[in-house]
Design a protein around this motif. Structure first.
Motif, PDB file in Angstrom:
ATOM      1  N   SER A 106       0.867  -1.298   0.163  1.00  0.00           N
ATOM      2  CA  SER A 106       0.392   0.177   0.234  1.00  0.00           C
ATOM      3  C   SER A 106       1.380   1.349  -0.268  1.00  0.00           C
ATOM      4  O   SER A 106       0.813   2.083  -0.906  1.00  0.00           O
ATOM      5  N   GLN A 107       1.872   1.277   0.699  1.00  0.00           N
ATOM      6  CA  GLN A 107       2.901   2.343   1.095  1.00  0.00           C
ATOM      7  C   GLN A 107       3.965   2.397  -0.570  1.00  0.00           C
ATOM      8  O   GLN A 107       3.473   4.063  -1.352  1.00  0.00           O
TER       9      GLN A 107
ATOM     10  N   GLU B 147       0.552   3.534  -2.410  1.00  0.00           N
ATOM     11  CA  GLU B 147       1.121   5.848  -2.615  1.00  0.00           C
ATOM     12  C   GLU B 147       1.573   6.259  -3.369  1.00  0.00           C
ATOM     13  O   GLU B 147       1.501   7.390  -3.835  1.00  0.00           O
TER      14      GLU B 147
ATOM     15  N   ARG C  93       1.823   9.004  -6.053  1.00  0.00           N
ATOM     16  CA  ARG C  93       2.129  10.261  -6.192  1.00  0.00           C
ATOM     17  C   ARG C  93       2.930  11.224  -7.360  1.00  0.00           C
ATOM     18  O   ARG C  93       2.964  11.913  -7.249  1.00  0.00           O
TER      19      ARG C  93
ATOM     20  N   TYR D 284      -8.337   8.424  -3.959  1.00  0.00           N
ATOM     21  CA  TYR D 284      -7.867   6.902  -3.134  1.00  0.00           C
ATOM     22  C   TYR D 284      -9.520   6.323  -3.266  1.00  0.00           C
ATOM     23  O   TYR D 284     -10.350   6.538  -2.879  1.00  0.00           O
TER      24      TYR D 284
ATOM     25  N   HIS E 235      -4.833   4.242   7.672  1.00  0.00           N
ATOM     26  CA  HIS E 235      -4.545   4.726   6.477  1.00  0.00           C
ATOM     27  C   HIS E 235      -4.196   6.047   5.908  1.00  0.00           C
ATOM     28  O   HIS E 235      -3.801   6.392   5.488  1.00  0.00           O
TER      29      HIS E 235
ATOM     30  N   ARG F 139      -1.572   8.205   5.324  1.00  0.00           N
ATOM     31  CA  ARG F 139      -2.002   8.993   3.370  1.00  0.00           C
ATOM     32  C   ARG F 139      -1.905  10.883   3.285  1.00  0.00           C
ATOM     33  O   ARG F 139      -1.331  11.537   2.625  1.00  0.00           O
TER      34      ARG F 139
ATOM     35  N   TRP G  27      -5.094  13.606  -0.553  1.00  0.00           N
ATOM     36  CA  TRP G  27      -6.025  12.942  -0.879  1.00  0.00           C
ATOM     37  C   TRP G  27      -7.820  13.124  -1.262  1.00  0.00           C
ATOM     38  O   TRP G  27      -8.117  13.415  -0.769  1.00  0.00           O
TER      39      TRP G  27
ATOM     40  N   LEU H  36      -5.812   5.261  -6.920  1.00  0.00           N
ATOM     41  CA  LEU H  36      -5.896   4.264  -6.658  1.00  0.00           C
ATOM     42  C   LEU H  36      -6.453   2.638  -5.877  1.00  0.00           C
ATOM     43  O   LEU H  36      -7.429   3.648  -4.775  1.00  0.00           O
TER      44      LEU H  36
ATOM     45  N   ASP I  61      -7.647   0.129  -3.540  1.00  0.00           N
ATOM     46  CA  ASP I  61      -6.849  -0.261  -1.813  1.00  0.00           C
ATOM     47  C   ASP I  61      -8.122  -1.010  -1.988  1.00  0.00           C
ATOM     48  O   ASP I  61      -8.321  -0.481  -0.922  1.00  0.00           O
TER      49      ASP I  61
END
Length: 167
Positions: A15-16, A19, A23, A31, A49, A53, A57, A80, A82
């Motif tokens: 997930s990171q 992200e 970006r 998101y 989360h 972030r 977002w 994104l 997720d």
């Protein structure tokens, strides 16, 4: 336009990584969350989360209608998603045709103008589950990942926070 699939195990850093990839594209990232806060533990995960972030977002909560969310947000910043694994779980719980939905998602990804980064879990590397429901989910997740990997421009596998390029 780019479609990027990022996969890996639980707590691998996918997930990171996703992200950061989102970006890296111009515009304000969107998101698209497939999780629902159905219990306190999931609510806490969602809160962590969000805190990580920050406020830059645009958020959309979409437990089932992922194609509609992608189409509605196309033409802005990177999106994104997720995650696909939770989306699959939601589809199965709602007794929807997950393979039909996967085909619709693949078609939608092909027509997007803005970048899409999708996170998914790799669930097929462990032992064979001991019950039919878990085996069915593992198989469906593997097949869904294959469908999306086919249309993706890039596929990354994240291990211990480190991305490996697969495609």
């Amino acid at each position: 336009m780019a479609v990027v699939l990022i996969t890996g195990g639980a707590r691998s850093g996918k997930s990171q990584r996703a992200e950061a990839r989102a970006r890296s594209f111009p515009g304000r990232p969107v998101y698209i969350a497939t999780a629902e806060a159905l219990d306190a533990e999931m609510a806490e995960r969602i809160a962590r989360h969000r805190a990580r972030r920050g406020d830059d977002w645009i958020e959309r909560e979409t437990p089932l209608d992922l194609v509609a969310a992608l189409d509605a947000t196309d033409g802005s910043g990177a999106r994104l998603v997720d995650c696909l694994t939770l989306w699959l779980s939601n589809l199965l719980h709602a007794e929807r045709d997950w393979s039909g939905e996967a085909a619709l998602l693949a078609a939608a990804l092909r027509r997007q103008r803005s970048p899409v980064i999708l996170v998914t879990n790799e669930v097929g590397l462990g032992i064979v589950p001991d019950n039919a429901l878990a085996r069915s989910f593992r198989d469906a997740a593997g097949l869904l990942n294959q469908v999306i990997a086919e249309v993706a421009d890039e596929v990354e596998f994240v291990v211990a926070g480190l991305p490996m390029k697969v495609k």
